[in-house]
Design an enzyme around this catalytic site. Structure first.
Site, short mmCIF file in Angstrom:
data_model
loop_
_atom_site.label_atom_id
_atom_site.label_comp_id
_atom_site.label_asym_id
_atom_site.label_seq_id
_atom_site.Cartn_x
_atom_site.Cartn_y
_atom_site.Cartn_z
N ASP A 186 0.82 -1.21 0.00
CA ASP A 186 0.00 0.00 0.00
C ASP A 186 0.85 1.26 0.00
O ASP A 186 0.55 2.24 -0.68
CB ASP A 186 -0.93 0.02 1.23
CG ASP A 186 -2.08 -0.95 1.09
OD1 ASP A 186 -2.30 -1.46 -0.01
OD2 ASP A 186 -2.77 -1.20 2.10
N ASP A 238 8.47 3.44 8.35
CA ASP A 238 7.94 3.28 9.72
C ASP A 238 7.40 1.89 10.02
O ASP A 238 7.01 1.61 11.15
CB ASP A 238 6.91 4.36 10.06
CG ASP A 238 5.61 4.27 9.28
OD1 ASP A 238 5.51 3.44 8.35
OD2 ASP A 238 4.69 5.05 9.59
N CYS A 244 1.17 5.00 11.86
CA CYS A 244 0.56 5.53 10.64
C CYS A 244 -0.68 6.39 10.91
O CYS A 244 -1.02 7.25 10.09
CB CYS A 244 0.14 4.38 9.72
SG CYS A 244 1.45 3.23 9.30
#
Length: 382
Positions: A219, A225, A365
């Site tokens: 994605d 991260d 996120c």
């Protein structure tokens, strides 16, 4: 207030995430083609995350007009809920990157010590590769946050998501070639040009490029991260697996080689702490069936490997808010490793974080820290 020039020219830099925050920003999930069963499960976990963070620092949750009342009812009263339109709730990537100015003017004071970078955004890959086809509302999230806080804004035309960068606050930035050099982001810029922009806007002096992000993190095209982050200057956490048959193994070994053969901006060798991934975990038939299939978002299919990583945690003021995936062995191991890495922080487990992974990310996120005015400056200005 829109600023001319770059943050670095004005004396701003992106601080490390463990530096003091004034608050945390989050969105509120609702789109039924990305959050199963009309986001009921996702909202429950978002509320858990917001509540956990609010015990350490103020939290603001932004919800659409249709969802404001629902969000307000699910969240504790100490959490501010404001109305904001958005296409989805990934505030690490659509929110501003907040930078701080630790210098003083000739008079010994300076009014604006905190500002924000408003990067360009294209839904992680544009019309062909992005996660959804309309991101027009997300383009204004960063600006709205900065306007709400009355913070100066540095607009940038370069496409960049906050999850694709991680800094140590001392001049070093971690990122991945898989993401920032992807042709679906800034094909007109060379690697050197991208480095120059990161240096000018983040106030860093050295970029460490890992080849790839986490296996299965399609994605975001391999955001840093999910893969690697700083614990403190000179120390990083790296997503790892001991299973040599796992496709993640090669990526982790390759990253370890890069990290072991480089130095940070201050010339230090990096200490690498391995943080084992869970699972592997896969989307179930039931989970996939709970998603609306209207063609607006990238389809999420049963059997897809989930991009689950314990590196995707949030550093609050004195707290580490960490995902738990129901894999007891590795859940417990992650808490042990994080507790040792952050001995002065309380590690808080968020059970059921799998729901966030099903939507394409995790705790880091969905959060965006707003750094506080630097302490040394606050004392000088008072």
């Amino acid at each position: 207030m829109e600023m001319n020039g770059t943050p670095a020219v004005h004396g701003y830099q992106m601080p490390a995430e463990w530096e003091t925050h004034s608050q945390c920003w989050m969105g509120w999930p609702e789109r039924p083609d990305n959050w199963r069963d009309n986001a009921v499960h996702g909202q429950r976990v978002f509320a858990k995350v917001a509540t956990a963070i609010s015990k350490f620092e103020p939290v603001t949750v932004c919800a659409s007009a249709a969802q404001w009342d629902n969000a307000r009812n699910q969240l504790p009263k100490n959490i501010r809920v404001i109305e904001m339109s958005m296409n989805d709730s990934w505030f690490r990537d659509t929110g501003p990157t907040i930078v701080v100015n630790k210098s003083t003017s000739s008079s010994g004071t300076q009014v604006q010590k905190v500002a924000g970078i408003d990067w360009n955004f294209n839904s992680w890959g544009g019309v062909e590769d992005g996660c959804y086809s309309d991101w027009s509302l997300d383009l204004f999230v960063a600006r709205k946050i900065l306007d709400t806080e009355r913070l100066p804004r540095f607009p940038h035309s370069m496409i960049l998501e906050g999850g694709s960068i991680h800094v140590d606050g001392e001049g070093t930035c971690l990122t991945t070639e898989e993401c920032l050099l992807n042709k679906n982001r800034n094909p007109h810029l060379t690697k050197e040009q991208i480095e120059d922009e990161l240096k000018a806007y983040l106030g860093v002096r050295k970029i460490i490029w890992l080849p790839c992000g986490l296996y299965g993190d399609d994605d975001t095209n391999g955001h840093i991260d999910n893969m690697c982050c700083f614990v403190k200057p000179g120390v990083v956490l790296l997503s790892w697996t001991d299973d040599e048959t796992d496709p993640q193994y090669e990526r982790s070994v390759e990253a370890l080689s890069v990290l072991s053969n480089t130095t940070d901006a201050k010339g230090r060798n990096l200490q690498v702490i391995k943080l084992h991934v869970p699972g592997p975990l896969y989307m179930t038939d039931e989970e996939a069936a709970g998603l609306a299939k209207d063609g607006e978002a990238k389809p999420r299919l049963a059997g897809t490997r989930l991009a689950a990583s314990y590196v995707n945690f949030y550093i609050a003021n004195g707290g580490i808010i960490t995902p738990q995936f129901g894999d007891k062995k590795w859940d417990d191991e992650a808490v042990r490793v994080l507790s040792q890495a952050f001995p002065n922080h309380e590690v808080v487990r968020i059970e059921g974080a799998r729901e966030i992974v099903l939507g394409g990310g995790n705790i880091h996120c969905i959060t965006q820290q707003q750094p506080a005015i630097p302490t040394s400056v606050a004392k000088q200005d008072s």
